[in-house]
Design an enzyme around this catalytic site. Structure first.
Site, PDB file in Angstrom:
ATOM      1  N   TRP A  30      -8.038  -7.681   1.505  1.00 45.76           N
ATOM      2  CA  TRP A  30      -7.049  -8.329   0.636  1.00 45.76           C
ATOM      3  C   TRP A  30      -6.020  -7.278   0.231  1.00 45.76           C
ATOM      4  O   TRP A  30      -6.272  -6.453  -0.634  1.00 45.76           O
ATOM      5  CB  TRP A  30      -7.759  -8.907  -0.585  1.00 45.76           C
ATOM      6  CG  TRP A  30      -6.913  -9.680  -1.540  1.00 45.76           C
ATOM      7  CD1 TRP A  30      -5.904  -9.194  -2.329  1.00 45.76           C
ATOM      8  CD2 TRP A  30      -6.992 -11.078  -1.833  1.00 45.76           C
ATOM      9  NE1 TRP A  30      -5.356 -10.201  -3.086  1.00 45.76           N
ATOM     10  CE2 TRP A  30      -6.014 -11.373  -2.806  1.00 45.76           C
ATOM     11  CE3 TRP A  30      -7.806 -12.119  -1.364  1.00 45.76           C
ATOM     12  CZ2 TRP A  30      -5.825 -12.653  -3.322  1.00 45.76           C
ATOM     13  CZ3 TRP A  30      -7.612 -13.391  -1.886  1.00 45.76           C
ATOM     14  CH2 TRP A  30      -6.633 -13.654  -2.853  1.00 45.76           C
ATOM     15  N   ASP A  31      -4.865  -7.344   0.878  1.00 50.71           N
ATOM     16  CA  ASP A  31      -3.857  -6.281   0.724  1.00 50.71           C
ATOM     17  C   ASP A  31      -2.783  -6.690  -0.288  1.00 50.71           C
ATOM     18  O   ASP A  31      -2.654  -7.866  -0.661  1.00 50.71           O
ATOM     19  CB  ASP A  31      -3.226  -6.037   2.106  1.00 50.71           C
ATOM     20  CG  ASP A  31      -2.646  -4.653   2.266  1.00 50.71           C
ATOM     21  OD1 ASP A  31      -2.538  -3.917   1.270  1.00 50.71           O
ATOM     22  OD2 ASP A  31      -2.270  -4.308   3.410  1.00 50.71           O
ATOM     23  N   MET A  32      -1.972  -5.743  -0.733  1.00 53.26           N
ATOM     24  CA  MET A  32      -0.889  -5.999  -1.700  1.00 53.26           C
ATOM     25  C   MET A  32       0.084  -4.825  -1.601  1.00 53.26           C
ATOM     26  O   MET A  32      -0.257  -3.725  -1.994  1.00 53.26           O
ATOM     27  CB  MET A  32      -1.514  -6.080  -3.098  1.00 53.26           C
ATOM     28  CG  MET A  32      -0.640  -6.653  -4.166  1.00 53.26           C
ATOM     29  SD  MET A  32       0.541  -5.464  -4.765  1.00 53.26           S
ATOM     30  CE  MET A  32      -0.325  -4.688  -6.076  1.00 53.26           C
ATOM     31  N   ASN A  33       1.268  -5.095  -1.034  1.00 54.84           N
ATOM     32  CA  ASN A  33       2.088  -3.971  -0.583  1.00 54.84           C
ATOM     33  C   ASN A  33       3.409  -3.729  -1.290  1.00 54.84           C
ATOM     34  O   ASN A  33       4.333  -3.183  -0.677  1.00 54.84           O
ATOM     35  CB  ASN A  33       2.338  -4.106   0.922  1.00 54.84           C
ATOM     36  CG  ASN A  33       1.110  -3.681   1.696  1.00 54.84           C
ATOM     37  OD1 ASN A  33       0.605  -2.580   1.507  1.00 54.84           O
ATOM     38  ND2 ASN A  33       0.599  -4.561   2.527  1.00 54.84           N
ATOM     39  N   CYS A  78      -7.152  -3.764  -1.231  1.00 51.81           N
ATOM     40  CA  CYS A  78      -6.274  -2.740  -0.674  1.00 51.81           C
ATOM     41  C   CYS A  78      -4.914  -2.951  -1.305  1.00 51.81           C
ATOM     42  O   CYS A  78      -4.544  -4.073  -1.625  1.00 51.81           O
ATOM     43  CB  CYS A  78      -6.203  -2.954   0.842  1.00 51.81           C
ATOM     44  SG  CYS A  78      -4.981  -1.939   1.683  1.00 51.81           S
ATOM     45  N   ASP A 122      -4.020   4.867   2.581  1.00 53.97           N
ATOM     46  CA  ASP A 122      -3.487   4.708   3.933  1.00 53.97           C
ATOM     47  C   ASP A 122      -3.499   6.038   4.671  1.00 53.97           C
ATOM     48  O   ASP A 122      -3.265   6.089   5.876  1.00 53.97           O
ATOM     49  CB  ASP A 122      -2.043   4.185   3.877  1.00 53.97           C
ATOM     50  CG  ASP A 122      -2.017   2.666   3.805  1.00 53.97           C
ATOM     51  OD1 ASP A 122      -3.088   2.055   3.999  1.00 53.97           O
ATOM     52  OD2 ASP A 122      -0.938   2.101   3.556  1.00 53.97           O
TER      53      ASP A 122
HETATM   54  C1  DGJ Z   1      -1.137  -1.573   4.131  1.00 54.65           C
HETATM   55  C2  DGJ Z   1      -2.589  -1.263   4.327  1.00 54.65           C
HETATM   56  O1  DGJ Z   1      -2.998  -0.247   3.482  1.00 54.65           O
HETATM   57  C3  DGJ Z   1      -2.812  -0.914   5.786  1.00 54.65           C
HETATM   58  O2  DGJ Z   1      -4.146  -0.523   5.995  1.00 54.65           O
HETATM   59  C4  DGJ Z   1      -2.464  -2.103   6.631  1.00 54.65           C
HETATM   60  O3  DGJ Z   1      -3.342  -3.152   6.351  1.00 54.65           O
HETATM   61  C5  DGJ Z   1      -1.021  -2.519   6.367  1.00 54.65           C
HETATM   62  N1  DGJ Z   1      -0.775  -2.697   4.970  1.00 54.65           N
HETATM   63  C6  DGJ Z   1      -0.697  -3.794   7.097  1.00 54.65           C
HETATM   64  O4  DGJ Z   1       0.538  -4.265   6.776  1.00 54.65           O
END
Ligand code: DGJ
Length: 732
Positions: free
Chosen positions: A478-481, A527, A549
Site C-alpha cells: 500500500w503505497d503513498m507517493n 510504503c 526506496d
Molecule cells: C514508490 C515505492 O517506494 C517503490 O517501491 C515503488 O513501489 C514505486 N513507488 C512505484 O511507483
C-alpha cells in the site's frame, strides 16, 4: 496493583516492573508531575514542589500565595494563560475570542486493561490483566469543558501510554487550537534530544543534539509522518549511551502532521511535549462533541538506548501490530519494480517468478503499472482496472499462473492518490484535496484524494476490495507517493477547513480498518516512497513497512540502524537490488547486499532472470540461510554493537529469547590498511552458556568470553565487505 491512589496525600503512583510515574493533585486542584523514572517504593514528600523561592515575573493565581506560580510548577497537562507561560499542552478558544482556560481536577477512575481510542490506532491488550488504566478528569467549570487524561501501564513491558480526550459538556461552541497528547516536565536542563531525521532515500538517520535554554522541535506539516522526521524522540541523560544511562522515549501512534518539542525554561526545567501538529490545525468542538488525541507510547530505561529500543520492539511487535501475520514468519519475496519499472507483460512476470521459485522465493509482488494506462507515473491513479494491454488475460490468470509455479502472488496499490489524467478525476474533479481558485500543485503528476470525505473513503474501499476479490492475492503493498499541499476539502465549511489534514487521517484509518478486517489472510505492507510513513499508526493496520526506496547496502546500514531505534525488525522490508544501485550508483557485492537485507523482511528487487548460474547458486544459498535464521531475526531481541553514525564499522546482532541462538552481522564500510586487532564484543548472550559457531562447530566459546572479550574480526580487504556469524548454544 500497578496504579495506586493515596487519598491522604492526593497522589497517584503508577508503576511497571522497573518504572514509577507519580502525579499529585495540588491543593488548588492542579495536576502536578512528581516523578517519572526508576521505580521507587514510595514518594515521601512534596519537597519537589516547594523548592522554588522567589519567582519574579512569574505571576500567582492566588494572591495570598506569592510563592506559588504555575510557571514553576511541574504539570501533567498545562493549560495556557493562567500564569504558566511555557509551552501549553493545549489551547482552546472560547466564543468570546479568549484563549484563557483554567482546568482543575474533578474525578478519576482506575480501570483494568486498556480502552481503545475511538477511530485511532493504539497499543492494545489481549488480556485485561496485562495493563491498568488511570483516567483523570479535569474541568474548566466556566465553560464546561472536560479533559480526560488517560494513562495506561503495561506492567511487564515497562511502558506507559498517554492520551487526552476533550468533551464539550458546556453550552458554547469551542475551538481547539492545540491539543497535544502528552507533556512531561523534567527537573533538569542537561538532557540531549535524540531524533530520527532524513529525506526520501535517507530516512531515520540518528541525530543527537544538546538541549539549551529555549526550544528544540521536530515536526511534520506534510500530511504524513514523513521521511524528514519520524514521530519519535528520546530524551537522554548526559551519560546515556547504547547500554547505559537514563533514556526517555516518546513515540506517537499517528501517521499525520505531528510536533515533538523540548523546552528549557528560565528555571532550568525541561518540558517535553508531543502530539498532533498545532500548525494549520484547529478543531471545532460543538456542544456535546468529543475530540480524542492520538496516543504517545512512553518508555523509560535506566539501561541505555538499546534497552529502550528492545522495549519498543517487543511492545510494537506483539501489542501494536495485529492480525494473522503478527506472529508468523514473513515470506521471502521478489518484487518487479526495479527489475522492469513500468515495462513488463505477463510473460516477463512469469519468467521472473519461475526463476524465483527455482531459487527458493515464496512470494512474487507485482508493483506499479498493472492498471489503467499506466506506462509511466503520469496517469491512471484511481482507475483500479487491470491494463489489458500488459495483462490481456487479467490478474486472476496471472496470479494463478504464479501460484501454479509455487509462489504466492502480491499486488501494489496506491489507493489514496488520483492522477489528473484518470477517468476518476474526469468524473470527480472535486474529490482531491484542494482549495477553491488555487493551483492544485502536482507531485509525481498526482493529487491526493480527499479522505476526509466519506464518499471518497467508500470508493477506495470498494475499488481495492473488488481487485482483492478478483484474484488470489496474498499480499498488498500500500503505497503513498506525495505530501499534501493546498490543504482543504470541498465538503467542509469555512470553520472546519483546518480540520482537513486530521480528518484525512481518521478517514485513512477507517479505510484501513475496513479493508484489513475484510481480508484477514492478506499480508499488508505499507510504503510511502519507501519510509515516508514508517510510523506506529500504520503498523497497527499493516505489520510491515517498506523501509526505504534506497536499497544500497551501505545506505541501508544507517537507515536500518536508525529505524531500529524504535521499530522491530519484523516491521522492516529489506531487499537485495541490482548494482550499480539505482539510487546512489554504488557497487557492492551480492554477499554484502544480502547480509544487510537479511536484517529485515528479506527479498529481492531485481531481474532474477539476469543472474549468471554462479550468482543463482549464491542467491539460493542466501535464501536458504535466511529461512534458517528468519525466526531469530524477525522475532529475536536486537542488540546494536557498532554504529554506522560513529565510524567505519557497523555491527548488530539478534538473540533468541531463550539465549540459545544468535546471529551477528558486521559490515566494514571502507577497507583499512594494517588494521588493528579488532574484537567484536557481543551482547545479550547468556554468560554461563557455551556457544559454537556454525562454521566452526568444534570451537567452543563461553557466552562471557564472547561478550567481555569478543569475537575476532579477521582483516577484510576491500570496501563494503561483510561477515555474519551464527551461534548456537551447546547447552541444553
Ligand atoms: C514508490 C515505492 O517506494 C517503490 O517501491 C515503488 O513501489 C514505486 N513507488 C512505484 O511507483
Amino acid at each position: 496493583m500497578s496504579i495506586l491512589y493515596n487519598d491522604h496525600n492526593k497522589r497517584f503512583h503508577l508503576s511497571t516492573e522497573k518504572t514509577s510515574y507519580i502525579i499529585e493533585i495540588s491543593e488548588e486542584g492542579y495536576l502536578t508531575h512528581l516523578h517519572w523514572g526508576r521505580k521507587i517504593r514510595n514518594f515521601g514528600s512534596s519537597q519537589l514542589l516547594e523548592v522554588r523561592g522567589r519567582c519574579s515575573f512569574s505571576a500567582n493565581p492566588d494572591a495570598s500565595k506569592p510563592m506559588r506560580s504555575l510557571d514553576t510548577l511541574p504539570q501533567e497537562y498545562p493549560a495556557y494563560g493562567n500564569t504558566d507561560l511555557r509551552n501549553p499542552a493545549f489551547v482552546v478558544q472560547l466564543e468570546n475570542g479568549s484563549t484563557i482556560t483554567d482546568f482543575r481536577y474533578v474525578a478519576h477512575e482506575i480501570l483494568k486493561g486498556k480502552p481503545t481510542l475511538a477511530g485511532l490506532p493504539s497499543t492494545y491488550v489481549e488480556n485485561v490483566d496485562e495493563a491498568e488504566t488511570l483516567e483523570i478528569t479535569m474541568e474548566d467549570s466556566l465553560i464546561g469543558l472536560k479533559v480526560v487524561l488517560t494513562y495506561t501501564i503495561f506492567q511487564k513491558h515497562n511502558v506507559i501510554t498517554r492520551s487526552a480526550r476533550f468533551a464539550n459538556e458546556g453550552n458554547e461552541k469551542l475551538k481547539i487550537l492545540r491539543a497535544l497528547s502528552v507533556s512531561v516536565d523534567f527537573n533538569r536542563n542537561d538532557y540531549k534530544f535524540l531524533h530520527l531525521a532524513g529525506s526520501w532515500a535517507r530516512e531515520r538517520h540518528i541525530e543527537i543534539d544538546n538541549l539549551s535554554t529555549g526550544r528544540k522541535s521536530i515536526d511534520s506539516r506534510r500530511g504524513a509522518s514523513s521521511h524528514q522526521h519520524n514521530p519519535f524522540i528520546a530524551i537522554l541523560s548526559p551519560e546515556a549511551d547504547e547500554d547505559n544511562g537514563e533514556v526517555y522515549g516518546f513515540s506517537l501512534v499517528y501517521s499525520g502532521n505531528f510536533l515533538a518539542e523540548a523546552e528549557i525554561d528560565q528555571y532550568q526545567t525541561t518540558r517535553v511535549s508531543m502530539g498532533i501538529n498545532p500548525f494549520d490545525f484547529t478543531w471545532l468542538l460543538e456542544k456535546g462533541e468529543v475530540f480524542q488525541t492520538p496516543e504517545v507510547v512512553m518508555v523509560y530505561s535506566s539501561e541505555g538506548i538499546g534497552d529502550m529500543s528492545r522495549t519498543y520492539h517487543k511492545l510494537y511487535r506483539t501489542r501494536l501490530c495485529r492480525g494473522e501475520f503478527r506472529d508468523k514468519t514473513r515470506p521471502v519475496l521478489v518484487n518487479n519494480w526495479e527489475a522492469t519499472y513500468f515495462n513488463f507483460n505477463a510473460e516477463k512476470i512469469e519468467d521472473i517468478a519461475r526463476t524465483g521459485k527455482e531459487l527458493g522465493i515464496e512470494l512474487f509482488v507485482l508493483d506499479d503499472g498493472w492498471f489503467g494506462k499506466r506506462d509511466s507515473d503520469n496517469c491512471s491513479l484511481g482507475d483500479w482496472i487491470v491494463d489489458s494491454n500488459k495483462l490481456p488475460k487479467g490478474l486472476d490468470d496471472l496470479a494463478k499462473r504464479v501460484n501454479h509455479l509455487g509462489l504466492k502472488f502480491g499486488l501494489w496499490f496506491e489507493p489514496e492518490m488520483i492522477s489528473p489524467d484518470s477517468d476518476l478525476y474526469r468524473k470527480h474533479p472535486d474529490w482531491c484535496i484542494h482549495v477553491p481558485n488555487r493551483n492544485r500543485s502536482q507531485a509525481r503528476s498526482q493529487l491526493i484524494l480527499d479522505l476526509s470525505r466519506e464518499d471518497v473513503c467508500q470508493y477506495i474501499i470498494s475499488a481495492v476490495s473488488d481487485v482483492l476479490k478478483s484474484a488470489p492475492i496474498a499480499y498488498v503493498k500500500w503505497d503513498m507517493n506525495r505530501n499534501m499541499t493546498e490543504v482543504g476539502s470541498a465538503l467542509l465549511n469555512a470553520e472546519r477547513q483546518r480540520e482537513t489534514a486530521h480528518r484525512y487521517m481518521l478517514g485513512l484509518y477507517r479505510v484501513l480498518e475496513t479493508i484489513t478486517t475484510a481480508f484477514p489472510h492478506v499480508l499488508f505492507e505499507s510504503c510511502s516512497g519507501g519510509g515516508g510513513r514508517f510510523d506506529p499508526g500504520m503498523l497497527y493496520y499493516m505489520p510491515q513497512t517498506w523501509t526505504s526506496d534506497d536499497s544500497d547496502a551501505i545506505e541501508r546500514l544507517k537507515i536500518q540502524y536508525g529505524t531500529s531505534i524504535v521499530y522491530p525488525t519484523s516491521t522492516m522490508g529489506a531487499h537485495v537490488s541490482a548494482v550499480p544501485n539505482h539510487q546512489v550508483e554504488r557497487v557492492t557485492s551480492l554477499k554484502t547486499r544480502a547480509d544487510v537485507a537479511m536484517s529485515g523482511n528479506f527479498g529481492y528487487e531485481l531481474d532474477l532472470t539476469k543472474f549468471t548460474e554462479e550468482e543463482k547458486k549464491q542467491v539460493s544459498e542466501q535464501i536458504e540461510q535466511y529461512k534458517n535464521i528468519r525466526e531469530l531475526v524477525q522475532f529475536g531481541e536486537m542488540y546494536r554493537i557498532l554504529s554506522p553514525f560513529e565510524g567505519n564499522d557497523t555491527a548488530w546482532m539478534y538473540v533468541s529469547e531463550d539465549k540459545k541462538e544468535a546471529f551477528v552481522v558486521y559490515v566494514q564500510t571502507l577497507a583499512v590498511p594494517n588494521p588493528a586487532i579488532r574484537n567484536l564484543k557481543l551482547k545479550g548472550l547468556d554468560p554461563n552458556k557455551e556457544y559454537s559457531l556454525e562454521t566452526q562447530p568444534d570451537v567452543i566459546f563461553g557466552g562471557d568470553e564472547l561478550m567481555y572479550i569478543g569475537l575476532n574480526i579477521p582483516e577484510i580487504r576491500g570496501d563494503f565487505k561483510s561477515i555474519t556469524w551464527r551461534l548456537k548454544s551447546i547447552n541444553s
